[in-house]
Enzyme design. Structure first.
Site, PDB file in Angstrom:
ATOM      1  N   LYS A 177     -45.599   7.110  26.096  1.00 37.36           N
ATOM      2  CA  LYS A 177     -44.392   7.503  26.835  1.00 37.36           C
ATOM      3  C   LYS A 177     -44.369   6.795  28.176  1.00 37.36           C
ATOM      4  O   LYS A 177     -45.426   6.562  28.779  1.00 37.36           O
ATOM      5  CB  LYS A 177     -44.371   9.030  27.065  1.00 37.36           C
ATOM      6  CG  LYS A 177     -43.251   9.507  27.999  1.00 37.36           C
ATOM      7  CD  LYS A 177     -43.409  10.956  28.401  1.00 37.36           C
ATOM      8  CE  LYS A 177     -42.405  11.338  29.479  1.00 37.36           C
ATOM      9  NZ  LYS A 177     -42.541  12.743  29.923  1.00 37.36           N
ATOM     10  N   GLU A 222     -38.253  20.948  39.651  1.00 41.71           N
ATOM     11  CA  GLU A 222     -39.634  20.837  39.189  1.00 41.71           C
ATOM     12  C   GLU A 222     -40.619  21.059  40.336  1.00 41.71           C
ATOM     13  O   GLU A 222     -40.695  20.256  41.269  1.00 41.71           O
ATOM     14  CB  GLU A 222     -39.879  19.474  38.535  1.00 41.71           C
ATOM     15  CG  GLU A 222     -41.207  19.392  37.817  1.00 41.71           C
ATOM     16  CD  GLU A 222     -41.211  18.359  36.709  1.00 41.71           C
ATOM     17  OE1 GLU A 222     -42.244  18.226  36.031  1.00 41.71           O
ATOM     18  OE2 GLU A 222     -40.184  17.679  36.519  1.00 41.71           O
ATOM     19  N   GLU A 266     -42.121  14.563  24.133  1.00 41.16           N
ATOM     20  CA  GLU A 266     -42.115  14.179  25.551  1.00 41.16           C
ATOM     21  C   GLU A 266     -42.677  15.302  26.408  1.00 41.16           C
ATOM     22  O   GLU A 266     -43.467  15.077  27.330  1.00 41.16           O
ATOM     23  CB  GLU A 266     -40.680  13.844  25.971  1.00 41.16           C
ATOM     24  CG  GLU A 266     -40.548  13.454  27.432  1.00 41.16           C
ATOM     25  CD  GLU A 266     -39.092  13.293  27.853  1.00 41.16           C
ATOM     26  OE1 GLU A 266     -38.848  13.312  29.086  1.00 41.16           O
ATOM     27  OE2 GLU A 266     -38.208  13.159  26.993  1.00 41.16           O
TER      28      GLU A 266
END
Length: 423
Positions: A177, A222, A266
């Site tokens: 990723k 986040e 992911e």
């Protein structure tokens, strides 16, 4: 490397309680901010704001975190602190914003002259040095004028080409990723007062952390890490879908996201990287097996809250934990060293402080550090907006472009003229 530092070697710090009504309401704390070096860290109307500069350090390079931590340790050791409140965020507090990469980029910690905090039914004011704080609503900021948007480092077509390149490398087995970012430029006809977009963001995204440090502002969903009295938490976001505005359709999209193999893959990389980074510092940890769907006004995210208990709070500050976590797979990729090399090779822009730790820390080492997402960098009449997407083997460049456009929305809308939010 320490680039520069300023301020007296010994700071005189005083924290006293104030009437909670002084710091109430969704934009109550923001209403207190003057134009002089404002800083903020707010969620649901609680948190910290400050202004003025009592001390500051600038660092760079691979030692930017450790140099800043050393400066902070020396500053707190020499300070004369009287704290009547004894809450995380009272007493001596610094605000910080760090560069994403070792080079280029400049990081900073700043100690405001005045800090006002609110936490539940408690509110307080901290002064550093001989200042008399004005705890009254300021003249409201004017909206930005004549804002026009233009491409940043890469236009849409070129950026989709970069995504396709990354997908090919992932499918060739080079990595699992990589997170690729892009930028957008907003230019106004006059210098922009950062307090305007801060108010808009706090009102529109109350569950996010609305921040501003040294020109970097935004509303991040986040939380990289919180350290509070020995407990550590980190909110991991990875896997995103744009909302439609239709409630029934969005519920269907949330269910789709929760079962999407691409997005779950992911997300798993991101959670694993955070858990592995925190594990050496924790005596116990809780890592949920399945994520939940976080609903924001513009997007839906897969989210997981990782929690732990610190082994020794005397040895590990919130800033040191932020350094250990940065960059997680949510903003870098997997394996991280390979992903970072690929970002440098193909992304085509300097991230600056985008997707790096931003937040605050007190003298005990407690603090909150978010990831600088849904953010912009203000320089006079120009704002550079940022958005990034996690790329895996079955990512579609057009879909990733649409996701990035959705992630520009918070700051883009915050720069629009309109009625200013009120407390």
């Amino acid at each position: 490397m320490i680039l520069s530092s300023e301020g007296p070697s010994a700071l005189r710090v005083r924290t006293t309680s104030i009437d909670v009504d002084t710091a109430s309401g969704m934009s109550g704390l923001l209403d207190l901010l003057p134009t002089e070096a404002p800083v903020s860290w707010l969620r649901r109307g609680e948190g910290l704001v400050g202004w003025g500069i009592a001390a500051q350090v600038h660092t760079s390079g691979s030692t930017r975190f450790s140099d800043a931590a050393k400066w902070w340790a020396e500053t707190t050791a020499q300070a004369d602190i009287t704290d009547e409140v004894q809450e995380p965020g009272s007493g001596l507090v610094c605000f910080g914003a760090f560069a994403f990469a070792d080079e280029p980029g400049e990081s900073t910690l700043v100690v405001p002259q005045v800090i006002v905090g609110r936490r539940g039914d408690l509110a307080w004011v901290t002064t550093v040095g001989d200042v008399a704080p004005t705890l009254a609503r300021r003249e409201p900021p004017a909206p930005p004028k004549g804002v026009v948007f233009s491409d940043g480092a890469l236009d849409s077509e070129r950026w989709m080409g970069v995504v396709a390149d990354a997908v090919a490398r992932i499918n060739a087995g080079d990595l699992e990723k990589v997170v690729l970012a892009r930028d957008l430029l907003a230019t106004a006809s006059e210098p922009i007062d950062v307090r305007w977009p801060l108010r808009q963001l706090a009102a529109s995204y109350p569950t996010c952390w609305t921040f501003h440090v040294d020109g970097l502002f935004g509303a991040t969903p986040e939380l990289l890490v919180r350290r509070e009295r020995g407990l550590v938490t980190s909110r991991v976001l990875a896997g995103t879908i744009r909302r439609t505005g239709d409630d029934s359709r969005d519920l269907a999209l949330a269910a789709m996201l929760a079962h999407s193999s691409k997005d779950l893959e992911e997300h798993e990389y991101a959670v694993r990287s955070v858990a592995e980074s925190l594990e050496p510092y924790c005596s116990s940890m809780n890592v949920p097996e399945t994520p939940f769907v976080l609903h924001l006004p513009n997007v839906l995210h897969l989210a997981t809250d990782v929690a732990g208990v610190i082994r020794d709070t005397d040895d590990v500050s919130s800033l040191q934990l932020a350094e250990a976590l940065h960059p997680s797979a949510a903003v870098g990729g997997t394996p991280t060293p390979v992903a970072r090399e690929l970002i440098t090779e193909i992304e085509g822009m300097d991230r600056g402080r985008y997707a790096a730790p931003v937040g605050w820390m007190d003298a005990s080492g407690d603090g909150e550090w978010g990831i600088a997402l849904r953010s912009g960098l203000l320089d006079g009449d120009t704002v550079r907006l940022f958005a990034g997407c996690g790329i895996v083997g079955d990512s579609d460049p057009a879909a990733e472009l649409a996701e990035s456009q959705a992630k520009f929305v918070p700051v883009r809308d915050a720069l629009a003229p309109g009625p200013a939010p009120t407390s």
